[in-house]
Scaffold this active site. Structure first.
Site, PDB file in Angstrom:
ATOM      1  N   HIS A   4      30.893  38.162  57.642  1.00 43.59           N
ATOM      2  CA  HIS A   4      30.956  37.349  56.386  1.00 43.59           C
ATOM      3  C   HIS A   4      32.104  36.283  56.395  1.00 43.59           C
ATOM      4  O   HIS A   4      32.099  35.696  55.185  1.00 43.59           O
ATOM      5  CB  HIS A   4      31.200  38.342  55.195  1.00 43.59           C
ATOM      6  CG  HIS A   4      30.085  39.349  55.199  1.00 43.59           C
ATOM      7  ND1 HIS A   4      30.516  40.645  55.773  1.00 43.59           N
ATOM      8  CD2 HIS A   4      28.931  39.322  54.360  1.00 43.59           C
ATOM      9  CE1 HIS A   4      29.380  41.387  55.446  1.00 43.59           C
ATOM     10  NE2 HIS A   4      28.473  40.679  54.796  1.00 43.59           N
ATOM     11  N   GLY A  20      39.365  36.772  42.977  1.00 40.31           N
ATOM     12  CA  GLY A  20      38.104  37.132  42.784  1.00 40.31           C
ATOM     13  C   GLY A  20      37.222  35.940  43.084  1.00 40.31           C
ATOM     14  O   GLY A  20      36.314  35.983  43.668  1.00 40.31           O
ATOM     15  N   ARG A  87      46.436  40.269  46.050  1.00 38.18           N
ATOM     16  CA  ARG A  87      45.209  39.837  45.151  1.00 38.18           C
ATOM     17  C   ARG A  87      46.024  39.010  44.007  1.00 38.18           C
ATOM     18  O   ARG A  87      46.927  39.540  43.534  1.00 38.18           O
ATOM     19  CB  ARG A  87      44.544  41.296  44.656  1.00 38.18           C
ATOM     20  CG  ARG A  87      43.754  40.957  43.581  1.00 38.18           C
ATOM     21  CD  ARG A  87      42.573  41.877  43.278  1.00 38.18           C
ATOM     22  NE  ARG A  87      42.405  41.964  41.758  1.00 38.18           N
ATOM     23  CZ  ARG A  87      41.625  41.161  41.101  1.00 38.18           C
ATOM     24  NH1 ARG A  87      41.187  40.279  41.863  1.00 38.18           N
ATOM     25  NH2 ARG A  87      41.212  41.345  40.044  1.00 38.18           N
ATOM     26  N   GLY A  89      44.696  38.037  40.532  1.00 32.39           N
ATOM     27  CA  GLY A  89      43.268  38.163  39.579  1.00 32.39           C
ATOM     28  C   GLY A  89      43.669  38.074  38.224  1.00 32.39           C
ATOM     29  O   GLY A  89      44.640  37.842  37.729  1.00 32.39           O
ATOM     30  N   THR A  90      42.659  38.290  37.413  1.00 29.07           N
ATOM     31  CA  THR A  90      42.579  38.339  35.982  1.00 29.07           C
ATOM     32  C   THR A  90      42.147  39.927  35.562  1.00 29.07           C
ATOM     33  O   THR A  90      41.610  40.607  36.269  1.00 29.07           O
ATOM     34  CB  THR A  90      41.625  37.633  35.336  1.00 29.07           C
ATOM     35  OG1 THR A  90      40.257  37.956  35.725  1.00 29.07           O
ATOM     36  CG2 THR A  90      41.976  36.035  35.578  1.00 29.07           C
ATOM     37  N   GLU A 162      29.150  51.075  29.136  1.00 28.81           N
ATOM     38  CA  GLU A 162      28.750  51.635  27.772  1.00 28.81           C
ATOM     39  C   GLU A 162      29.401  52.974  27.625  1.00 28.81           C
ATOM     40  O   GLU A 162      29.740  53.504  26.267  1.00 28.81           O
ATOM     41  CB  GLU A 162      27.492  51.974  27.578  1.00 28.81           C
ATOM     42  CG  GLU A 162      26.516  50.777  27.559  1.00 28.81           C
ATOM     43  CD  GLU A 162      24.957  50.863  27.706  1.00 28.81           C
ATOM     44  OE1 GLU A 162      24.515  52.110  27.381  1.00 28.81           O
ATOM     45  OE2 GLU A 162      24.231  49.941  28.192  1.00 28.81           O
ATOM     46  N   GLU A 180      39.073  45.446  41.254  1.00 31.64           N
ATOM     47  CA  GLU A 180      39.300  45.424  42.981  1.00 31.64           C
ATOM     48  C   GLU A 180      40.283  46.214  43.702  1.00 31.64           C
ATOM     49  O   GLU A 180      40.602  46.498  44.582  1.00 31.64           O
ATOM     50  CB  GLU A 180      39.262  43.998  43.304  1.00 31.64           C
ATOM     51  CG  GLU A 180      38.119  43.348  43.208  1.00 31.64           C
ATOM     52  CD  GLU A 180      37.808  42.594  41.817  1.00 31.64           C
ATOM     53  OE1 GLU A 180      38.819  42.357  41.163  1.00 31.64           O
ATOM     54  OE2 GLU A 180      36.856  42.164  41.550  1.00 31.64           O
ATOM     55  N   SER A 202      43.799  38.060  31.068  1.00 31.83           N
ATOM     56  CA  SER A 202      42.925  36.766  30.481  1.00 31.83           C
ATOM     57  C   SER A 202      42.262  37.197  29.141  1.00 31.83           C
ATOM     58  O   SER A 202      41.913  36.364  28.582  1.00 31.83           O
ATOM     59  CB  SER A 202      41.648  36.744  31.468  1.00 31.83           C
ATOM     60  OG  SER A 202      40.892  37.876  31.821  1.00 31.83           O
ATOM     61  N   ASP A 203      42.311  38.547  28.767  1.00 29.04           N
ATOM     62  CA  ASP A 203      41.734  39.023  27.506  1.00 29.04           C
ATOM     63  C   ASP A 203      42.329  40.309  27.139  1.00 29.04           C
ATOM     64  O   ASP A 203      42.543  40.925  27.902  1.00 29.04           O
ATOM     65  CB  ASP A 203      40.196  38.995  27.599  1.00 29.04           C
ATOM     66  CG  ASP A 203      39.501  39.841  28.705  1.00 29.04           C
ATOM     67  OD1 ASP A 203      39.664  39.466  29.841  1.00 29.04           O
ATOM     68  OD2 ASP A 203      39.334  40.996  28.389  1.00 29.04           O
TER      69      ASP A 203
HETATM   70  O1  LIG Z   1      39.511  37.172  38.266  1.00 33.08           O
HETATM   71  P1  LIG Z   1      39.140  38.180  39.428  1.00 33.08           P
HETATM   72  O2  LIG Z   1      39.927  38.096  40.196  1.00 33.08           O
HETATM   73  O3  LIG Z   1      37.724  37.843  39.683  1.00 33.08           O
HETATM   74  O4  LIG Z   1      39.348  39.423  38.589  1.00 33.08           O
HETATM   75  C1  LIG Z   1      38.682  39.926  37.390  1.00 33.08           C
HETATM   76  O5  LIG Z   1      37.591  39.176  37.014  1.00 33.08           O
HETATM   77  C2  LIG Z   1      36.339  39.927  37.259  1.00 33.08           C
HETATM   78  C3  LIG Z   1      35.422  40.067  36.205  1.00 33.08           C
HETATM   79  O6  LIG Z   1      35.385  39.028  35.400  1.00 33.08           O
HETATM   80  C4  LIG Z   1      36.394  40.926  38.231  1.00 33.08           C
HETATM   81  O7  LIG Z   1      36.575  40.468  39.678  1.00 33.08           O
HETATM   82  C5  LIG Z   1      37.845  41.360  37.772  1.00 33.08           C
HETATM   83  O8  LIG Z   1      38.847  42.225  38.622  1.00 33.08           O
HETATM   84  O1  LIG Z   2      37.729  43.107  35.139  1.00 28.06           O
HETATM   85  C1  LIG Z   2      37.868  42.779  34.061  1.00 28.06           C
HETATM   86  C2  LIG Z   2      38.684  41.472  33.907  1.00 28.06           C
HETATM   87  C3  LIG Z   2      39.226  41.017  32.818  1.00 28.06           C
HETATM   88  N1  LIG Z   2      38.747  41.533  31.510  1.00 28.06           N
HETATM   89  C4  LIG Z   2      38.244  42.716  31.636  1.00 28.06           C
HETATM   90  O2  LIG Z   2      38.064  43.610  30.546  1.00 28.06           O
HETATM   91  N2  LIG Z   2      37.904  43.578  32.710  1.00 28.06           N
END
Ligand SMILES: O=P(O)(O)O[C@H]1O[C@H](CO)[C@@H](O)[C@H]1O
Ligand SMILES: O=c1cc[nH]c(=O)[nH]1
Length: 237
Positions: A4, A20, A87, A89-90, A162, A180, A202-203
């Site tokens: 890959h 990600g 990593r 990430g969010t 769910e 991840e 992020s949220d």
């Molecule tokens: O922003 P990344 O690094 O992708 O991480 C988060 O965002 C994705 C989901 O929207 C999932 O991969 C989660 O782990």
């Molecule tokens: O994996 C994720 C990333 C951002 N927000 C979530 O609720 N889940």
């Protein structure tokens, strides 16, 4: 070349940042690194190598979820000898005192992924980040005056779940949801490599609050700078 990643031996540094989103990898390379070379475009899962403060470092998109990151980190460690993996990430916060835009250092990662249950059978393996990388990142964040959170995150197999048991996870101290880190921590141990996840909230899963894309960019920059500065002492060349 691996299945890959179509890089040649030596194209990838021994230390790597892992967002990600492959476009976040491009953003990091273009914004923070010098003398950047793109070494992978297979499946558009972009990978770059460049220099940060004179130290050679790579950045590679991993895609979303345990199966996707597992493929990339396996090949990065087995085929290219990568030794330090961070990593960037969010995540979605599930604690009242963890706010949108906060940055979290994932000390450990619980999960509902089947991957580790298949691997360890009856054993509850505890995926844990590398202490030295965690400490280095914590110190860098403090130096920058950031309010950093450290703790257990939950690596979810489903984004849209769910049956998610958010209340119980929160009661037992889990800070946030992402997809991840448990695989990153587990597989890196097998290859005797260091791994850490640094996550920007992020949220907020409880309140529904979310960042705008512009706000995310600024907060991502804080997370990325922490990751890069924390990585520098671990880079040999
Ligand atoms: O922003 P990344 O690094 O992708 O991480 C988060 O965002 C994705 C989901 O929207 C999932 O991969 C989660 O782990
Ligand atoms: O994996 C994720 C990333 C951002 N927000 C979530 O609720 N889940």
């Amino acid at each position: 070349m691996s299945i890959h990643i179509n890089a040649k031996q030596g194209d990838i540094a021994d230390t790597i940042l892992l967002p990600g989103d492959p476009l976040r990898a491009k953003y990091i390379a273009e914004t923070f690194l010098d003398d950047v070379v793109c070494y992978n475009e297979v499946r558009n899962m972009l990978g770059f190598t460049g220099y940060y403060k004179g130290k050679r470092i790579s950045v590679q998109g991993t895609g979303m979820g345990v199966p996707s990151i597992s493929i990339y980190i396996h090949e990065l460690m087995e085929e290219y000898g990568v030794k330090n993996l961070i990593r960037v990430g969010t995540c979605g916060a599930i604690q009242k005192d963890v706010k949108v835009r906060d940055v979290i250092l994932a000390q450990s990662a619980s999960s509902d992924s089947y991957q580790n249950r298949k691997l360890f059978k009856n054993i509850e393996y505890a995926p844990t980040s590398d202490f030295e990388l965690l400490l280095s990142s914590y110190n860098e964040a403090k130096k920058k005056g950031m309010q950093i959170k450290v703790g257990n995150v939950f690596t979810a197999d489903s984004f849209y779940d769910e049956n998610g048991n958010i209340e119980q996870l929160a009661e037992y101290g889990v800070l946030a949801l992402e997809m991840e880190s448990s695989a990153l921590f587990t597989i890196s141990k097998k290859f005797d490599a260091r791994a850490l996840s640094i996550l920007t909230v992020s949220d907020h899963v409880l309140t529904g609050e979310a960042t705008s894309s512009e706000e995310r960019q600024t907060t991502f920059n804080e997370m990325i700078e922490v990751a890069l500065d924390a990585a520098v002492p671990f880079i040999e060349a």
